[in-house]
Design an enzyme around this catalytic site. Structure first.
Site, PDB file in Angstrom:
ATOM      1  CE1 TYR A  58      -3.093  -3.136   0.116  1.00  0.00           C
ATOM      2  CE2 TYR A  58      -3.233  -2.343   2.665  1.00  0.00           C
ATOM      3  CZ  TYR A  58      -3.572  -3.268   1.460  1.00  0.00           C
ATOM      4  OH  TYR A  58      -4.559  -4.177   1.459  1.00  0.00           O
ATOM      5  N   GLY A 223     -17.255   1.318  -0.592  1.00  0.00           N
ATOM      6  CA  GLY A 223     -17.956   2.484  -0.124  1.00  0.00           C
ATOM      7  C   GLY A 223     -19.539   2.526  -1.028  1.00  0.00           C
TER       8      GLY A 223
END
Length: 332
Positions: A58, A223
């Protein structure tokens, strides 16, 4: 917050964890702010969301560096989960499961995280060029050396790689059965949400019968299940959803009935209850070994997600959610 345990080692964590990837990778880089993310991590620890889920890829590396700034002050408050096995290039991601690389990567993660031990070290993806037993054996050596407390495996991600007639998680289960012969698996991380419930079929029961923890990745559907995304508005070019088949304007509009149903359940529990909290509460009902790990980079969302651990869905709620239409659109 309610506590749950992961694996045979009974590693205790809060019922809702914190996925840290959005703080520095894959989602709208223009909205990534380090200091704001630091406050979000501190707030999560204050609320009992102690499982911090990251990975060396990441960023790459910047996510672990960010968490290290918090862990330097609050290591005893946190449960650190990071991953190994993927290398990020300019336009590609490749697997590396060579034992010597695993050892170097672990030492590098420890330095970035500013800690002397990783609570859960997960294999992000198996390297097709290296027998998974060799990679797992190197990870097991890290446990014996005191650098890692427990091992986990991330589910195979490519649905398109399935053999004809195979179920989604058959490949992951085959990997798990192989590595279990080398060293115990404490946790499996795989996608699980209201609009992606496939893990319920085989993978979740497989883990439950063996006392293996289950970290539910993407429990809010990247989301979508929060109800805060507007079909047609679009995403920044570097946002993974900009190229995702399920996040086209057409598919987002087609899947709105799922959000509408979650919002309807939320209203029965109070005006301040959100669809996201209902989605997380649903994941929590899937078993005492399940810990959802929603991604967040702002305090506001951390607080909202943590509060989902207190929401108790009724039989009516669960029946209503079960009747919601299946998500439309490819997930590949």
């Amino acid at each position: 917050m309610e506590r749950r345990t992961i694996g045979a080692a009974a590693l205790a964590v809060g019922a809702v964890g914190l996925g840290c990837m959005p703080m520095s990778w894959a989602y709208s880089t223009s909205r990534q702010r380090g200091e704001e993310s630091l406050r979000a991590v501190h707030r999560a620890l204050d609320l009992g969301s102690v499982l911090l889920d990251t990975a060396d890829m990441y960023g790459p590396f910047t996510n672990e560096l960010l968490l290290g700034r918090v862990l330097k002050e609050r290591r005893s408050d946190a449960f650190v989960s990071t991953k190994v096995g993927l290398l990020v290039g300019d336009q590609h991601i490749v697997a590396n499961g060579r034992p010597q690389y695993v050892r170097r990567a672990c030492d590098a993660s420890l330095r970035r995280l500013q800690t002397d031990v990783i609570d859960l070290y997960q294999l992000h993806r198996a390297d097709p060029e290296v027998p998974i037993e060799e990679t797992w054996g190197a990870m097991a050596d890290l446990v014996r050396a005191g650098k890692v407390r427990a091992l986990g495996l991330c589910a195979v991600g490519a649905r398109s790689a399935r053999r004809p007639g195979a179920r989604l998680h058959d490949g992951t289960i085959r990997q798990l059965e192989r590595v279990q012969q080398v060293f115990p698996v404490s946790a499996v991380e795989a996608e699980l949400s209201v609009w992606s419930p496939e893990a319920l079929e085989t993978l979740l029961p497989w883990c439950e019968t063996r006392g293996i923890g289950f970290l539910a990745a993407m429990p809010l559907g990247n989301g979508f299940l929060t109800g805060t995304l507007t079909p047609g508005v679009g995403f920044e070019p570097d946002d993974l959803r900009a190229r995702h088949p399920r996040f086209t304007a057409e598919m987002m509009a087609a899947n709105q009935p799922i959000v509408v149903g979650l919002r309807r359940v939320a209203r029965r529990h109070g005006e301040h209850v959100t669809p996201a909290q209902v989605a997380l509460a649903w994941v929590l009902t899937r078993g005492r070994h399940v810990v959802p790990v929603p991604g967040a980079k702002r305090e506001r969302w951390v607080v909202e997600n943590a509060a989902a651990a207190r929401l108790r869905l009724t039989e009516r709620d669960l029946a209503e959610i079960a009747e919601l239409p299946a998500a439309q659109g490819s997930w590949d």
